[in-house]
Design a protein around this motif. Structure first.
Motif, short mmCIF file in Angstrom:
data_model
loop_
_atom_site.label_atom_id
_atom_site.label_comp_id
_atom_site.label_asym_id
_atom_site.label_seq_id
_atom_site.Cartn_x
_atom_site.Cartn_y
_atom_site.Cartn_z
N ARG A 126 87.68 -32.39 49.51
CA ARG A 126 87.10 -33.35 48.45
C ARG A 126 86.89 -34.69 48.60
NH1 ARG A 126 90.09 -31.16 43.08
NH2 ARG A 126 89.34 -28.95 43.06
N PRO A 136 79.11 -30.13 46.60
CA PRO A 136 77.89 -28.95 47.04
C PRO A 136 77.00 -29.19 45.91
CG PRO A 136 79.64 -27.78 45.97
CD PRO A 136 80.31 -29.33 46.30
N CYS A 161 74.09 -27.40 46.32
CA CYS A 161 73.30 -25.98 45.82
C CYS A 161 73.96 -25.04 44.98
CB CYS A 161 73.31 -25.48 47.50
SG CYS A 161 74.82 -24.82 48.16
N CYS A 162 75.25 -25.17 44.64
CA CYS A 162 75.95 -24.46 43.68
C CYS A 162 77.14 -25.41 43.26
CB CYS A 162 76.48 -23.16 44.50
SG CYS A 162 77.42 -23.39 45.96
N SER A 163 77.84 -24.73 42.12
CA SER A 163 78.86 -25.32 41.22
C SER A 163 79.93 -25.23 42.43
CB SER A 163 79.14 -24.77 39.95
OG SER A 163 79.38 -23.44 40.17
N ARG A 164 80.98 -26.12 41.80
CA ARG A 164 82.30 -25.92 42.63
C ARG A 164 82.84 -24.63 42.33
NH1 ARG A 164 86.36 -30.95 41.90
NH2 ARG A 164 84.71 -31.84 43.40
N THR A 168 81.55 -21.90 42.15
CA THR A 168 80.73 -20.75 43.07
C THR A 168 81.36 -20.76 44.37
OG1 THR A 168 78.87 -20.66 41.55
CG2 THR A 168 78.61 -19.94 43.99
N ALA A 169 81.24 -22.18 44.75
CA ALA A 169 81.77 -22.61 46.15
C ALA A 169 83.20 -21.90 46.38
CB ALA A 169 81.72 -23.98 46.32
N TYR A 170 84.23 -22.07 45.52
CA TYR A 170 85.47 -21.73 45.51
C TYR A 170 85.61 -19.99 45.58
CZ TYR A 170 87.48 -26.00 44.29
OH TYR A 170 88.00 -27.36 44.45
N GLY A 189 83.08 -18.24 46.98
CA GLY A 189 82.60 -17.87 48.33
C GLY A 189 83.86 -18.25 49.36
N LEU A 190 84.51 -19.28 49.01
CA LEU A 190 85.60 -19.47 50.16
C LEU A 190 86.57 -18.71 50.21
CD1 LEU A 190 87.02 -21.58 52.11
CD2 LEU A 190 87.86 -22.83 50.01
#
Length: 239
Positions: free
Chosen positions: A20, A26, A28-31, A33-35, A37-38
């Protein structure tokens, strides 16, 4: 609908806190959504390494007890007598079967307990501890080669303890995935995600197989190091 996880500053993993600071948000996407994917990525490789580490013993068994059908390998490897001789105390297939029995016994009985514990503690810490201990007990089987350990009790105890700590994996990763992925798309996501078992078995055959006829200690130690390293990554980055 996914379950958004609200966290205080103290709950944020150190790796996430570092990212952070050094990376922009990001675009391209919300945090959230990133979480997601992770989480999908980390839990996939997490359980893949569980399967990989437990597969190692299946690869090494042929070296511990070559059996009558394997002695032909001595002719092509005359300098490696370990291909021709059993690693005591494994003078029969029955003792190899006993190792599987105690592992599955510990795994089955501990699975219920692990599920109960996982519901009450931070899954990030629980998974990390389980993976570090899995790495330890997997690696200890390899140290039997270096220290010339031929005690059947040693192998039985290590396998029993290994089965117990391996039980921390499945209920924990399922709980983590359930927290992030809603009912609407959970079936499709979990269908793809569940291929971690197949990949774990594939790498669990390839990686130990590199050393099995040269120095089978590394067939255990390397998978042990990999799962322990993945445990540290889980500790640092699993949200």
């Amino acid at each position: 609908m996914s379950v958004a996880v609200g966290r205080s500053r103290k709950d944020v993993p150190l790796g996430i806190a570092f990212l952070r600071r050094v990376l922009p948000a990001p675009g391209c996407c919300s945090r959230n959504t990133a979480y997601k994917g992770l989480t999908l990525f980390l839990t996939f490789f997490c359980y893949m390494t569980y399967h990989m580490s437990r597969k190692a013993i299946s690869v090494v068994k042929s070296t511990w007890y070559p059996g009558r059908n394997e002695t032909a390998g001595c002719e092509s490897h005359p300098l490696n007598s370990s291909l021709c001789e059993a690693w005591m105390p494994f003078d029969s297939e029955t003792k190899l079967g006993d190792l599987d029995f105690v592992f599955l016994l510990g795994y089955a009985f501990a699975m219920f307990v692990s599920g109960q514990i996982g519901d009450r503690v931070n899954l990030r810490y629980f998974l990390c501890c389980g993976m570090l201990l899995s790495g330890l007990f997997t690696g200890l089987l390899g140290f039997a080669y270096f220290f010339k350990i031929h005690s059947f009790a040693f192998f039985i105890i290590i396998q029993l303890l290994g089965g117990i700590v391996q039980s921390t994996g499945w209920p924990s990763v399922v709980a983590v995935m359930a927290n992030w992925f809603g009912v609407g798309n959970r079936g499709f996501i979990l269908g793809l995600w569940n291929s971690h078992t197949s990949f774990g078995n594939i790498f669990g055959a390839i990686i130990p197989g590199i050393w099995v006829h040269r120095n089978w200690a590394w067939s255990f130690i390397v998978p042990g190091i990999i799962i322990a390293t993945m445990g540290i990554i889980i500790l640092l980055f699993l949200v």
